[in-house]
Design a protein around this motif. Structure first.
Motif, PDB file in Angstrom:
ATOM      1  N   PRO A  82       0.816  -1.214   0.000  1.00  0.00           N
ATOM      2  CA  PRO A  82       0.000   0.000   0.000  1.00  0.00           C
ATOM      3  C   PRO A  82       0.849   1.264   0.000  1.00  0.00           C
ATOM      4  CG  PRO A  82      -0.935  -1.590   1.514  1.00  0.00           C
ATOM      5  CD  PRO A  82       0.303  -2.209   0.951  1.00  0.00           C
ATOM      6  N   SER A  83       0.476   2.201  -0.822  1.00  0.00           N
ATOM      7  CA  SER A  83       1.197   3.441  -1.105  1.00  0.00           C
ATOM      8  C   SER A  83       2.686   3.187  -1.404  1.00  0.00           C
ATOM      9  CB  SER A  83       1.003   4.502  -0.007  1.00  0.00           C
ATOM     10  OG  SER A  83       1.144   3.934   1.280  1.00  0.00           O
ATOM     11  N   GLY A  84       2.950   2.050  -2.016  1.00  0.00           N
ATOM     12  CA  GLY A  84       4.317   1.725  -2.437  1.00  0.00           C
ATOM     13  C   GLY A  84       4.586   2.216  -3.848  1.00  0.00           C
ATOM     14  N   PRO A  85       5.644   1.745  -4.475  1.00  0.00           N
ATOM     15  CA  PRO A  85       6.060   2.269  -5.780  1.00  0.00           C
ATOM     16  C   PRO A  85       5.026   2.099  -6.893  1.00  0.00           C
ATOM     17  CG  PRO A  85       7.349   0.351  -5.133  1.00  0.00           C
ATOM     18  CD  PRO A  85       6.591   0.772  -3.932  1.00  0.00           C
ATOM     19  N   THR A  86       4.298   0.963  -6.935  1.00  0.00           N
ATOM     20  CA  THR A  86       3.327   0.800  -8.020  1.00  0.00           C
ATOM     21  C   THR A  86       2.253   1.863  -7.953  1.00  0.00           C
ATOM     22  OG1 THR A  86       3.673  -1.544  -7.687  1.00  0.00           O
ATOM     23  CG2 THR A  86       1.944  -0.930  -9.225  1.00  0.00           C
ATOM     24  N   GLU A  87       1.750   2.051  -6.744  1.00  0.00           N
ATOM     25  CA  GLU A  87       0.713   3.067  -6.590  1.00  0.00           C
ATOM     26  C   GLU A  87       1.235   4.445  -6.967  1.00  0.00           C
ATOM     27  OE1 GLU A  87      -1.308   3.108  -2.837  1.00  0.00           O
ATOM     28  OE2 GLU A  87      -1.785   0.963  -3.017  1.00  0.00           O
ATOM     29  N   ALA A  88       2.434   4.745  -6.510  1.00  0.00           N
ATOM     30  CA  ALA A  88       3.009   6.064  -6.809  1.00  0.00           C
ATOM     31  C   ALA A  88       3.180   6.236  -8.311  1.00  0.00           C
ATOM     32  CB  ALA A  88       4.367   6.183  -6.110  1.00  0.00           C
ATOM     33  N   LEU A 131       0.878   8.585 -13.587  1.00  0.00           N
ATOM     34  CA  LEU A 131       0.261   8.470 -14.904  1.00  0.00           C
ATOM     35  C   LEU A 131      -1.203   8.901 -14.878  1.00  0.00           C
ATOM     36  CD1 LEU A 131       1.615   4.980 -16.049  1.00  0.00           C
ATOM     37  CD2 LEU A 131       2.506   7.228 -16.658  1.00  0.00           C
ATOM     38  N   GLY A 132      -1.727   9.252 -13.688  1.00  0.00           N
ATOM     39  CA  GLY A 132      -3.098   9.716 -13.593  1.00  0.00           C
ATOM     40  C   GLY A 132      -4.113   8.597 -13.532  1.00  0.00           C
ATOM     41  N   ILE A 133      -3.660   7.377 -13.220  1.00  0.00           N
ATOM     42  CA  ILE A 133      -4.603   6.261 -13.121  1.00  0.00           C
ATOM     43  C   ILE A 133      -5.126   6.198 -11.688  1.00  0.00           C
ATOM     44  CG2 ILE A 133      -4.789   3.725 -13.240  1.00  0.00           C
ATOM     45  CD1 ILE A 133      -2.577   3.934 -15.439  1.00  0.00           C
ATOM     46  N   PRO A 134      -6.465   6.046 -11.521  1.00  0.00           N
ATOM     47  CA  PRO A 134      -7.022   6.070 -10.162  1.00  0.00           C
ATOM     48  C   PRO A 134      -6.397   5.004  -9.273  1.00  0.00           C
ATOM     49  CG  PRO A 134      -8.637   5.297 -11.778  1.00  0.00           C
ATOM     50  CD  PRO A 134      -7.502   5.881 -12.546  1.00  0.00           C
ATOM     51  N   LYS A 135      -6.434   5.270  -8.002  1.00  0.00           N
ATOM     52  CA  LYS A 135      -5.743   4.455  -7.016  1.00  0.00           C
ATOM     53  C   LYS A 135      -6.359   3.054  -6.884  1.00  0.00           C
ATOM     54  CE  LYS A 135      -4.373   4.736  -2.232  1.00  0.00           C
ATOM     55  NZ  LYS A 135      -3.907   5.608  -1.181  1.00  0.00           N
ATOM     56  N   VAL A 136      -5.512   2.058  -6.947  1.00  0.00           N
ATOM     57  CA  VAL A 136      -5.939   0.679  -6.683  1.00  0.00           C
ATOM     58  C   VAL A 136      -5.184   0.222  -5.452  1.00  0.00           C
ATOM     59  CG1 VAL A 136      -6.097  -1.663  -7.593  1.00  0.00           C
ATOM     60  CG2 VAL A 136      -6.139   0.280  -9.165  1.00  0.00           C
ATOM     61  N   THR A 137      -5.899  -0.344  -4.499  1.00  0.00           N
ATOM     62  CA  THR A 137      -5.179  -0.889  -3.343  1.00  0.00           C
ATOM     63  C   THR A 137      -4.882  -2.341  -3.653  1.00  0.00           C
ATOM     64  OG1 THR A 137      -7.331  -1.273  -2.393  1.00  0.00           O
ATOM     65  CG2 THR A 137      -6.089   0.608  -1.550  1.00  0.00           C
ATOM     66  N   TRP A 138      -3.672  -2.592  -4.042  1.00  0.00           N
ATOM     67  CA  TRP A 138      -3.348  -3.902  -4.613  1.00  0.00           C
ATOM     68  C   TRP A 138      -3.549  -5.050  -3.644  1.00  0.00           C
ATOM     69  CZ3 TRP A 138      -2.789  -4.459  -9.650  1.00  0.00           C
ATOM     70  CH2 TRP A 138      -2.549  -3.311 -10.399  1.00  0.00           C
ATOM     71  N   LEU A 139      -2.718  -5.103  -2.607  1.00  0.00           N
ATOM     72  CA  LEU A 139      -2.690  -6.327  -1.808  1.00  0.00           C
ATOM     73  C   LEU A 139      -3.910  -6.480  -0.903  1.00  0.00           C
ATOM     74  CD1 LEU A 139       1.087  -6.546  -0.934  1.00  0.00           C
ATOM     75  CD2 LEU A 139      -0.168  -7.635  -2.778  1.00  0.00           C
ATOM     76  N   SER A 140      -4.666  -5.404  -0.705  1.00  0.00           N
ATOM     77  CA  SER A 140      -5.818  -5.548   0.188  1.00  0.00           C
ATOM     78  C   SER A 140      -7.129  -5.660  -0.592  1.00  0.00           C
ATOM     79  CB  SER A 140      -5.870  -4.378   1.168  1.00  0.00           C
ATOM     80  OG  SER A 140      -5.730  -3.164   0.467  1.00  0.00           O
ATOM     81  N   ASP A 141      -7.036  -5.629  -1.916  1.00  0.00           N
ATOM     82  CA  ASP A 141      -8.230  -5.780  -2.746  1.00  0.00           C
ATOM     83  C   ASP A 141      -8.192  -7.178  -3.379  1.00  0.00           C
ATOM     84  OD1 ASP A 141     -10.456  -4.538  -4.476  1.00  0.00           O
ATOM     85  OD2 ASP A 141      -9.042  -5.363  -5.940  1.00  0.00           O
ATOM     86  N   PRO A 142      -9.272  -7.967  -3.345  1.00  0.00           N
ATOM     87  CA  PRO A 142      -9.205  -9.348  -3.849  1.00  0.00           C
ATOM     88  C   PRO A 142      -8.668  -9.439  -5.285  1.00  0.00           C
ATOM     89  CG  PRO A 142     -11.268  -9.003  -2.696  1.00  0.00           C
ATOM     90  CD  PRO A 142     -10.585  -7.670  -2.741  1.00  0.00           C
TER      91      PRO A 142
END
Lengths: 353, 580
Positions: B422-428, B433-444
């Motif tokens: 969460p809020s790591g490099p992928t999200e940043a 790039l202006g892509i809406p936030k995805v919470t990777w590891l906490s979203d199924p």
């Protein structure tokens, strides 16, 4: 120096050629060639003499000594392999020295012997190199040197020249014969090349399907082959197979304009004659000759002459060597001298009078 | 050069660069994180290059660091030294066992036809999921007490996995040598065995190194067996995966440990690369002298020789799989046999009707299919670049994509955990790039995507390697003739080259799907199967619900069912492969 004798040797090989009841007598100092097509069992004979295979039956003698049950290294034989079996991780010197070192010969003697042998084979300049950096001919000499170093009683060569190109092959062929003759060591040489067998051997045994067909000198094999298979393998021959006509207890065949009498009771007869013996473009030669006419279907140029294929009326094709020029499609007359035709039984393949 | 050709080359290079970017960014990030201090490794937004580089993360692997200087963060982290030592001991032991066994088998396969024919069967172990084999060994070790949680026990399990490949490697090299070499030695006075040893150690050193290398890679990288078959003597991969985070995640030290685990294989590869090249001429020499595989002389079969082989065969290949079905019956229990049998039957029924198990199977297949599709695309790109005259300098860029091959799956999992945190490099990066936030590891869905990405990353080298080899087998006359007839590079590739590469595409599919079907390490370390059961793969399901829960009957039922599914699938693919 000793001769080699195989008495009634049999060896069956699963999934390979087996030999049965083989007899062979090789004299002292002889250069003996075993020739035959692939799968004829010729290498098996060599491996039996080397001791890499044990015969199921029969005995093998070196001179008067029975060696049937001796392990390979106690037989006093050396072998040059088809792949040469040079050890790629050892230098040429170490390769040649290897048999001596196994026998724990002192290092000074090793050096002396290796140098002697290398000098004899003219490879002193490559002793420090690794085998893969040598030319094909040099690798060959190294393999021979390694075989020579123990002063073997018999040399065995298993198609050693098969991987060389044509020019070196001829040079090495003469070299191997020179070495064998100069050292006087009895040699057995296996090859599937007819020209090689004829040029190197004192005597040749021709094998097919695990059996010896004929044993003879190169001259016998070329001029007077007793078996059709030998004639076909070693000579450049034309052959025609005909059905015998048996009348009044006599057999005969008709070829071209001639009826040829043969001894009775044969069903098929093979006529064989060397392609030299077909004379092309002759007109009158008298009755003595067999004559005929055919159409030239192929001309193959050679250095001093050419070989023409002639198709006869009944579909038989003959080849003939000639100096004259013929065009494809041309009709040509030819003659064959009857005393140059050999007759063989079509079933037993053996020579008829 | 005309425009379309320049454009073609341009797209080739761009795709290659994207591939390299995908391979190297995670690796680079892990290296960078391993040099970050406590304030930085969780900084938001993340820093690309550490502003205050520190080697404390590495030091702590080997010693306790004083709290006064390094702060309380590090106090929660104990040294990894004992685990590294365990890993080394087990690896060395496995190398000795594997090499000894494989060498004996190579020699014995000369004198026994049974061994010659049956020794490649050890490869079947690789087709059985590791988790099933692990349950089998767990059961076997209840019989052979003392092997559980011991170096020998773990080595024997590794031996089962590595022996097949080691035997094949040794035999391919050995049987490409002319038998003349040994025969000539025997003529000069060596015995059969001595000639074999002398020939082998002087001419098969490459094979020896390769076999040792493969064994090393397997046993050093393994996580599943180490987790299940050991307790106190667990290895460094288990150590990496088993942290409790009272003070928040210790990214720095764990990244450093990941790098430490990854480095030995990398160094060994670089060291061996030159050795293999050095001995390559020898191999070539023999290729020149005739057929690639020499028919070995037939020697009278000696039935006694096959006894040690059959023992190994039963112990390593047959026993574990059968034992995995008997696990429940081997455990001491007060229940009468009939009740045990009934309970085992109930467990089979439970397993076959469990929705959760079926979902985990489905999930594993989804991961497998996506991984195959992505790796084959990378493989085809490789083939496309290298098939024409070897690809020039682009080939060297391709070799660079090999790096995940030397990184254990558990480490890849951890690297991607850092990337997707969460809020790591992928999200940043996506925010940039202006892509809406995805919470990777906490979203199924996000977690499953992250697991798949990590798995694709670690599988790509297989595809690149195999397809590179495949492309080298397409003779230049094939594509040249097509180009002479007027086809362009792309057309030639699709109509002439791809049909000739089917074998290799299927081989890639086979290897990648075997490897993905038993995927365990990555979900274990990235998400522990979560959130909920979103990333629960088959292996993870078996581990979490049966083995870890201590339910022997269920473990047994699940591992047998899973094993059978995988064996059938592998058999089907091999059958297809044989037709090409």
């Amino acid at each position: 120096m000793v001769g080699v004798r195989l008495e009634n040797v049999s060896k069956s090989v699963v999934g390979g050629t087996s030999i049965k009841g083989l007899n062979l007598n090789i004299s002292d100092g002889e250069f003996f060639v075993i020739a035959g097509p692939p799968g004829s069992g010729k290498s098996l004979v060599l491996r039996l003499v080397a001791g890499l295979e044990k015969p199921d039956e029969g005995e093998i003698y070196l001179g008067d000594e029975r060696i049937t049950d001796l392990p390979p290294h106690r037989r006093g034989v050396s072998m040059v392999f088809q792949s040469l079996a040079l050890y790629p991780n050892k230098t040429v010197f170490d390769n040649i020295a290897f048999p001596l070192r196994i026998r724990k010969v002192s290092e000074s003697t090793v050096r002396k012997r290796v140098n002697e042998v290398a000098q004899f084979l003219r490879i002193e300049h490559v002793l420090h190199k690794y085998p893969r950096f040598l030319s094909g001919g040099e690798q060959q000499r190294v393999a021979v040197a390694r075989a020579m170093i123990l002063n073997p009683r018999v040399f065995l060569f298993d198609q050693p020249l098969a991987n060389l190109d044509a020019v070196i092959r001829i040079a090495m062929r003469d070299e191997i014969r020179r070495i064998a003759k100069e050292t006087g060591i009895t040699s057995i040489y296996v090859t599937h090349e007819n020209v090689e067998a004829l040029s190197i051997g004192d005597r040749i045994a021709y094998m097919e399907k695990g059996k010896i067909v004929e044993i003879g000198t190169p001259e016998d094999f070329l001029k007077n082959p007793q078996d059709f298979r030998v004639a076909r393998y070693f000579g450049d021959v034309n052959y025609v197979q005909l059905l015998a006509e048996n009348t009044d207890g006599r057999s005969s065949v008709t070829f071209l304009n001639r009826r040829i009498e043969v001894s009775p009771n044969h069903s098929k007869i093979i006529l064989a004659f060397h392609i030299n013996e077909v004379k092309l473009g002759v007109n009158e030669l008298g009755d003595r000759y067999l004559t005929g006419e055919g159409e030239v279907v192929m001309v193959e140029e050679r250095v001093r002459n050419r070989v023409c294929s002639i198709r006869l009326g009944d579909g038989v094709e003959l080849r003939a060597i000639t100096d004259k020029r013929f065009e494809i499609g041309e009709r040509v007359k030819f003659a064959i001298s009857p005393d140059k035709i050999y007759l063989y039984d079509g079933d037993t393949m053996s020579r008829l009078s | 050069m005309d425009n379309s050709r320049i454009l073609g080359r341009f797209f080739e290079t761009i795709s290659l660069l994207i591939l390299l970017f995908f391979i190297y960014i995670p690796f680079f990030w892990a290296v960078s994180t391993s040099f970050k201090g406590p304030q930085e490794w969780a900084a938001r937004p993340p820093t690309i290059v550490p502003t205050n580089p520190t080697i404390a993360n590495y030091l702590i692997q080997f010693q306790q660091l004083p709290r006064e200087i390094y702060g309380s963060w590090y106090a929660a982290y104990g040294p990894a030294t004992p685990f590294i030592v365990n890993s080394l001991i087990v690896t060395v032991l496995t190398i000795f066992l594997t090499f000894g066994a494989a060498l004996s088998m190579t020699y014995l396969s000369k004198i026994s036809r049974v061994i010659s024919r049956m020794s490649p069967h050890f490869l079947f172990v690789d087709a059985i999921p590791k988790i099933s084999m692990a349950v089998g060994f767990l059961a076997l070790f209840t019989l052979l007490r003392g092997l559980y949680d011991s170096y020998y026990g773990l080595s024997i399990a590794y031996l089962a996995e590595t022996l097949g490949l080691a035997i094949i490697t040794l035999r391919i090299f050995y049987e490409s040598l002319p038998p003349d070499i040994e025969e000539s030695m025997m003529l000069m006075g060596y015995g059969r065995f001595r000639a074999f040893i002398s020939n082998f150690f002087s001419n098969c050193r490459t094979a020896l190194l390769l076999a040792i290398f493969l064994t090393f890679v397997f046993s050093w990288q393994d996580f599943t067996y180490a987790l299940i078959l050991t307790n106190f003597k667990s290895t460094v991969t288990v150590r990496l995966a088993s942290f409790t985070h009272e003070v928040g995640e210790l990214f720095g030290p764990r990244a450093a440990l990941s790098i430490l685990i990854g480095v030995p294989a990398l160094i060994l590869t670089l060291a061996l690369f030159s050795r293999i090249r050095e001995y390559y001429p020898n191999v070539q020499l023999y290729e020149m002298t005739g057929s690639k595989k020499y028919p070995q002389p037939r020697i009278k079969s000696e039935p006694l020789a096959s006894i040690p082989f059959l023992l190994l065969y039963i112990m390593l290949l047959i026993a574990p799989f059968i034992m995995s079905g008997l696990y429940w019956f081997l455990l001491p229990s007060e229940l009468p046999a009939s009740q045990r049998l009934i309970l085992q039957g109930v467990r089979y029924a439970d397993a076959l009707t469990s929705h959760q198990y079926m979902l985990s199977l489905l999930r594993t297949w989804i991961i497998t299919v996506i991984t195959i599709a992505s790796t084959i695309s990378a493989g085809l790109l490789t083939a496309y670049i290298t098939v024409y005259e070897g690809g020039g300098w682009r080939r060297y860029l391709l070799f660079l994509t090999m790096i995940p091959l030397f990184i254990p799956p558990i480490v890849s999992g951890y690297i991607f955990r850092i990337i997707f945190y969460p809020s790591g490099p992928t999200e940043a990066f996506l925010e940039l790039l202006g892509i809406p936030k995805v919470t990777w590891l906490s979203d199924p869905a996000g977690a499953l995507a992250a697991v798949i990405t990590a798995n694709v990353w670690s599988s790509i080298p297989f595809a690149v390697l195999i397809m590179y080899g495949g492309a080298r087998t397409v003779g230049r006359e094939y594509w040249m003739s097509s180009m002479v007839m007027g086809a362009g590079r792309l057309r030639t590739f699709t109509s002439v080259i791809v049909p000739r590469l089917w074998r290799y595409i299927l081989l890639t599919t086979l290897l990648v799907s075997i490897h993905t079907f038993e995927i365990f390490d990555i979900p274990y370390i990235m998400t522990f199967g979560g959130p909920g059961t979103a990333t629960e793969t088959v292996s993870f399901y078996i581990y979490n619900n049966a083995i870890k829960a201590g339910d022997a009957a269920l473990s047994s039922a699940l591992s047998v069912i899973t094993g059978v599914i995988q064996i059938l699938y592998t058999y089907l693919l091999i059958h297809m492969l044989r037709r090409f």
